[in-house]
Design a protein around this motif. Structure first.
Motif, short mmCIF file in Angstrom:
data_model
loop_
_atom_site.label_atom_id
_atom_site.label_comp_id
_atom_site.label_asym_id
_atom_site.label_seq_id
_atom_site.Cartn_x
_atom_site.Cartn_y
_atom_site.Cartn_z
N LYS A 28 2.05 -24.20 -58.72
CA LYS A 28 0.67 -23.68 -58.46
C LYS A 28 0.66 -22.86 -57.34
N TRP A 29 1.63 -23.25 -56.12
CA TRP A 29 1.37 -22.29 -55.11
C TRP A 29 2.18 -20.93 -55.31
N ALA A 30 3.07 -20.78 -56.24
CA ALA A 30 3.55 -19.64 -56.65
C ALA A 30 2.72 -18.71 -57.41
N ARG A 31 1.99 -19.30 -58.49
CA ARG A 31 1.09 -18.52 -58.96
C ARG A 31 0.08 -18.34 -58.46
N ASP A 122 19.59 -15.01 -44.29
CA ASP A 122 18.64 -15.34 -45.17
C ASP A 122 18.46 -14.00 -46.15
N GLU A 123 19.38 -13.18 -46.01
CA GLU A 123 19.47 -12.05 -47.04
C GLU A 123 19.24 -12.21 -48.56
N ARG A 124 20.17 -13.44 -48.89
CA ARG A 124 20.38 -13.66 -50.42
C ARG A 124 18.72 -14.10 -50.75
N VAL A 125 18.33 -15.02 -50.17
CA VAL A 125 17.17 -15.50 -50.23
C VAL A 125 15.84 -14.55 -50.53
N ARG A 126 15.94 -13.54 -49.70
CA ARG A 126 14.91 -12.52 -49.44
C ARG A 126 14.86 -11.62 -50.79
N ALA A 127 16.23 -11.09 -51.08
CA ALA A 127 16.45 -10.52 -52.36
C ALA A 127 15.89 -11.44 -53.57
N ASP A 128 16.04 -12.78 -53.44
CA ASP A 128 15.60 -13.63 -54.69
C ASP A 128 13.73 -13.53 -54.75
N LEU A 129 13.33 -13.82 -53.68
CA LEU A 129 11.85 -13.41 -53.41
C LEU A 129 11.45 -12.26 -53.94
N ASP A 130 12.03 -11.41 -53.26
CA ASP A 130 11.53 -10.14 -53.73
C ASP A 130 11.65 -9.85 -55.33
N ALA A 131 12.68 -10.51 -55.96
CA ALA A 131 12.60 -10.34 -57.40
C ALA A 131 11.66 -11.35 -58.06
N GLY A 132 10.77 -11.94 -57.30
CA GLY A 132 9.85 -12.78 -57.57
C GLY A 132 10.31 -14.43 -58.04
#
Ligand code: ADP
Ligand code: ASP
Ligand code: MG
Length: 422
Positions: A28-31, A122-132
């Motif tokens: 719900k938060w992501a959407r 946090d580089e890896r996590v940021r990349a994932d977040l950027d990829a949605g």
């Protein structure tokens, strides 16, 4: 688009059904457009189960090789729950990936079972977040310089979440748990406890350090140091409640004393059964005695809490202090073997059936007579105070463990904590 960290405790992750609920809430938060990092604890009971297995094979030993394996073992609880949550999120149609502490780059020191976070990459996590993607990161664990798995102490997932929020400069860190916020005291001991809409960072720090395990103390320290907006709220509300309503529910930890803050003199009552008292009797009353006793204890890396030295009589005195109950046997042994022979003290007696009860409130800075009221209330209940310790915003007493609940309830009532704040 806000970056939000959610943390879910063991009870909130306690079954596949609950994990599915967590997934639905996070989805719900992501959407709603938020970038989401989620930090789960192990499923409830799992950390105890794992540590219990180790104890069956070999009783707890405070050695580095033993503690290293405890961390290797206990960290698996969070690894399992993180993967399960990522799977549940994927089945909700959300792209999700989970990482362990070492994959995520949670660098700690090497103090197994109570490691401190030093750095987070946090580089890896940021990349994932950027990829949605929603990123799930194991709570409670990290990795030291040499690649050994470490854990952060019991309740340490709170600290993982706040440290990740600090490192990533998250807009807010939400700690979801099995109560709907921080209460005036543990609602399981005092049913009349009230939820606080806000609590100051300093009060929360005292409450946590004095035994309120709703937040691990290090998580509060991190929140203070990096000014992480922090809220404690319930994971047991229906997952589909309005997100705006959810976002302001629970208890907010505040960093400024604003006008609207509840102005009670005493804001909360904390208690702890985790301590044990040790008295060294018949100590020669001369300079250097405290150092002689407590120096040896500190050298063994044992933390001392409340300390009292009695008035001397005939050149002899008694010296008492408390340590964590888990360190009791080791401390007594150390004193008997290393300190008694060189000190000329008569004896050592210990008491593991004690507890510490504390009143906390920033209002105590500007009010006199608060401690004495506490002592009066306890005396009216016939409760004997064995030790006292005070600081600017708290007073703690050590009493017999069997009176703990009575003391908490009597103080809660006497300081009007059951009354709605005006
Ligand atoms: P989690 O598994 O979510 O981390 P914990 O068991 O560590 O949950 O912490 C939540 C518990 O903290 C509550 O169930 C409650 O019994 C206890 N607690 C102690 N003091 C307080 C307090 N002042 N306010 C709220 N909860 C408290
Ligand atoms: N699973 C760990 C514990 O039980 C960490 C946590 O729950 O925060 O202590
Ligand atoms: Mg906890």
């Amino acid at each position: 688009m806000a970056l939000i960290v959610h943390k879910y405790g063991g009870t909130s992750m306690g079954s596949t059904e609950r994990i599915r609920n967590v997934a639905k809430r996070v989805a719900k938060w992501a959407r709603a457009g938020h970038r989401m990092v989620v930090v789960p604890s192990a499923m409830s009971g799992e950390t105890n189960r794992l540590l219990g297995l180790a104890k069956e094979l070999a009783p707890a030993k405070p050695t580095t090789p033993y503690n290293r394996e405890l961390d290797m073992l206990a960290s698996t609880g969070e690894q399992a729950s993180s993967a399960l949550l990522a799977i549940a999120l994927q089945s909700e149609g959300v792209q999700a990936v989970s990482y362990t502490g070492w994959q995520m780059g949670v660098q700690t020191d090497s103090s197994y079972t109570k490691a401190r976070i030093e750095r987070i990459d946090d580089e890896r996590v940021r990349a994932d977040l950027d990829a949605g993607r929603v990123v799930v990161v194991t709570g409670f664990q990290g990795v030291d310089e040499l690649g050994n798995i470490t854990t952060l102490g019991r309740g340490g997932s709170d600290t993982s979440a706040v440290a990740i929020a600090a490192a990533m400069k998250a807009d807010e860190c939400l700690i979801y748990t099995d109560v709907d916020g921080v209460y005036t005291t543990d609602p399981r001991v005092e049913p009349d406890a009230r939820r606080l809409a806000k609590i100051s960072f300093e009060e929360m720090l005292e409450m946590a350090s004095l035994g309120s395990k709703v937040l691990q103390i290090r998580s509060v320290e991190f929140a203070g140091k990096y000014r992480v907006p922090l809220r404690v709220l319930s994971s047991f509300t229906p997952w589909d409640i309005d997100i705006n309503e959810e976002a302001v529910s629970g208890t907010l930890i505040t960093f400024e004393e604003d006008e609207t803050m509840e102005q009670a003199v005493v804001s909360g009552i904390a208690f702890s059964r985790d301590e044990a008292k040790i008295s060294v009797l018949g100590v020669p009353d001369k300079p250097g005695i405290a150092y002689h006793i407590l120096g040896a204890v500190a050298d063994a890396n044992i933390e001392v809490d409340v300390i009292i030295q009695n008035l001397s009589k005939d050149g002899k005195t008694d010296f008492s202090f408390t340590v964590n109950r888990a360190e009791f046997a080791r401390t007594v042994d150390l004193l008997k073997t290393k300190v008694l022979p060189t000190l000329g003290a008569a004896d050592i007696v210990g008491d593991t059936k004690i507890c510490k009860v504390s009143i906390v409130g920033i209002g105590m800075r500007s009010h006199v007579g608060v401690a004495s009221k506490m002592f009066r209330v306890l005396s009216e209940e016939g409760i004997n105070i064995q030790m006292i310790s005070t600081s600017e915003i708290k007073t703690s007493v050590v009493i017999d463990e069997k009176y703990m609940e009575l003391a908490v309830r009597a103080l809660h009532k006497a300081f009007d904590l059951d009354q709605p704040a005006n």
